[in-house]
Design a protein around this motif. Structure first.
Motif, PDB file in Angstrom:
ATOM      1  N   ASP A 137       0.824  -1.207   0.000  1.00  0.00           N
ATOM      2  CA  ASP A 137       0.000   0.000   0.000  1.00  0.00           C
ATOM      3  C   ASP A 137       0.862   1.262   0.000  1.00  0.00           C
ATOM      4  O   ASP A 137       0.530   2.257  -0.656  1.00  0.00           O
ATOM      5  N   GLU A 138       1.958   1.219   0.756  1.00  0.00           N
ATOM      6  CA  GLU A 138       2.878   2.362   0.793  1.00  0.00           C
ATOM      7  C   GLU A 138       3.520   2.567  -0.580  1.00  0.00           C
ATOM      8  O   GLU A 138       3.716   3.706  -1.024  1.00  0.00           O
ATOM      9  N   PHE A 139       3.859   1.473  -1.242  1.00  0.00           N
ATOM     10  CA  PHE A 139       4.453   1.519  -2.579  1.00  0.00           C
ATOM     11  C   PHE A 139       3.478   2.156  -3.568  1.00  0.00           C
ATOM     12  O   PHE A 139       3.815   3.094  -4.298  1.00  0.00           O
ATOM     13  N   ALA A 140       2.241   1.666  -3.574  1.00  0.00           N
ATOM     14  CA  ALA A 140       1.240   2.172  -4.513  1.00  0.00           C
ATOM     15  C   ALA A 140       0.849   3.616  -4.221  1.00  0.00           C
ATOM     16  O   ALA A 140       0.504   4.376  -5.136  1.00  0.00           O
ATOM     17  N   ALA A 141       0.910   4.002  -2.952  1.00  0.00           N
ATOM     18  CA  ALA A 141       0.450   5.339  -2.548  1.00  0.00           C
ATOM     19  C   ALA A 141       1.359   6.457  -3.030  1.00  0.00           C
ATOM     20  O   ALA A 141       0.965   7.635  -3.009  1.00  0.00           O
ATOM     21  N   TRP A 190       8.155   5.134   2.295  1.00  0.00           N
ATOM     22  CA  TRP A 190       8.167   3.751   1.793  1.00  0.00           C
ATOM     23  C   TRP A 190       9.544   3.123   1.936  1.00  0.00           C
ATOM     24  O   TRP A 190       9.677   1.987   2.399  1.00  0.00           O
ATOM     25  N   PHE A 191      10.597   3.860   1.565  1.00  0.00           N
ATOM     26  CA  PHE A 191      11.946   3.303   1.612  1.00  0.00           C
ATOM     27  C   PHE A 191      12.361   2.941   3.034  1.00  0.00           C
ATOM     28  O   PHE A 191      12.897   1.850   3.263  1.00  0.00           O
ATOM     29  N   ILE A 192      12.119   3.826   3.987  1.00  0.00           N
ATOM     30  CA  ILE A 192      12.492   3.545   5.374  1.00  0.00           C
ATOM     31  C   ILE A 192      11.762   2.296   5.872  1.00  0.00           C
ATOM     32  O   ILE A 192      12.338   1.457   6.575  1.00  0.00           O
TER      33      ILE A 192
END
Length: 373
Positions: free
Chosen positions: A57-61, A78-80
């Motif tokens: 979800d973080e990736f898509a957001a 997202w990276f952290i």
């Protein structure tokens, strides 16, 4: 027996002592050094790129950000969150960092994360594109969200008492398709690893030095990793600064396995949020050279503690690969990549890397996913 030695199973203490002594005298890369059986992982390195997207979800957001600053913050968040997945979850799950299986040339791994909230399905394609040196290429894509990640990684390892030092080779490029049809790119460099706890027989990963996230939109992240020292500091600590055209946007400080505070604004992060492991099709539906099928007998032996079975199965795979490479050489054949094309110089890397460091190479090769016509 010291408390450190007690981390090693009694029947493995002799082999572990020999292994540690071998580290100190080994010249060159350590990846081919045989480790004691209790420290072996049942998982191949081809599965590791899945760690990039265990928060799908973080990736898509990322593409939902309305401005370059908002999207850069979402990329950084997202990276952290990926760091704990990539470098600490094995320690938590298996008790220590394990030595992964070295993939065979051409080995593949496929997975996905289903659409659970309307953001779209995310797909993962991985291929072992080189065996000497070992290099894994990967492509993660969410078509609906317009977010993709393409990269490759390898490792060069050495011993500097009392730690194993791992220089990660390669980089990734995260691409975001914007509403106007243009594409925003973010170059991601890889941190250096230090594997501590070797003398205790309970290895764990600490991140060191610097890594960068450089956006084509003028944003730049510098991440400074600081682990626990002999006398002070907390494990897995870091500081990160995000700027846009040299203007400060966020300053993060905390632990990449725990909580992070933004002293500049509201980009606070909790790495303890649940993760979602990749979905993989059943073994009976896989075909060689898909990773879990290739290493099934080895993995079964490791998981059951039957290391004799695991060792014999591993040797059979390695001998088969040597024979194939010998036959290819005799016939003057070159291994053909299935999913990726190799390029000598990545244009995105060359364009963006000059924004952050004069000590990193000015160009790097890359592996680009093959596109359907």
């Amino acid at each position: 027996m010291s408390s450190a030695e007690s981390q090693v199973p009694a029947h493995q203490q002799s082999s572990w002592s020999s292994f540690v002594k071998g580290l100190a005298s080994w010249s060159g890369d350590l990846s081919s050094l045989t480790a004691p059986s209790f420290i072996l992982s049942p998982t191949s390195l081809t599965e590791f790129p899945a760690y990039w997207c265990e928060h799908p979800d973080e990736f898509a957001a990322i593409s939902s950000g309305k401005t370059p600053e908002e999207r850069a913050k979402l990329v950084l968040r997202w990276f952290i969150l990926t760091l704990k997945c990539q470098y600490a979850t094995r320690n938590e799950k298996m008790g220590s960092e394990k030595k992964p299986l070295n993939p065979i040339l051409g080995e593949t791994f496929y997975g996905s994360w289903p659409d659970t909230n309307g953001r779209g399905k995310t797909d993962l394609t991985v291929e072992q594109v080189s065996h000497h040196p070992p290099i894994t290429a990967f492509y993660i894509n969410n078509e609906k969200a317009g977010v993709s990640l393409e990269g490759h990684s390898g490792q060069k390892t050495s011993f500097s008492a009392p730690s194993i030092i791992v220089k990660q080779v390669g980089h990734s490029v995260l691409s975001v398709k914007l509403e106007d049809g243009s594409v925003e790119d973010y170059l991601i460099t890889l941190p250096r690893l230090k594997i501590d706890g070797i003398l205790y027989g309970k290895p764990y990963i600490e991140l060191t030095e610097l890594s960068y996230i450089v956006g084509s939109n003028g944003t730049c992240v510098t991440i400074d990793y600081k682990g626990k020292g002999w006398l002070s500091g907390k494990a897995h600590s870091y500081k990160a600064s995000l700027t846009k055209d040299s203007t400060s946007i966020a300053n993060l400080e905390g632990q990449w396995t725990g909580t992070t505070k933004d002293t500049k604004g509201d980009l606070n992060i909790d790495a303890q949020i649940p993760k979602e492991e990749v979905t993989v099709k059943p073994l009976e539906e896989q075909q060689i050279p898909e990773s879990r099928l290739v290493w099934k007998d080895v993995a079964d032996g490791i998981r059951s503690g039957n290391y004799d079975k695991a060792g014999k199965a591993k040797s059979a795979i390695e001998n088969d690969q040597r024979a194939k490479r010998k036959d290819e050489a005799a016939e003057n054949k070159k291994h053909e990549l299935k999913h990726f094309n190799h390029v000598d110089s990545d244009e995105i890397y060359a364009k963006l890397i000059k924004e952050v460091s004069s000590t990193l190479p000015t160009s790097e090769d890359a592996y680009k996913i093959k596109r359907e016509n």
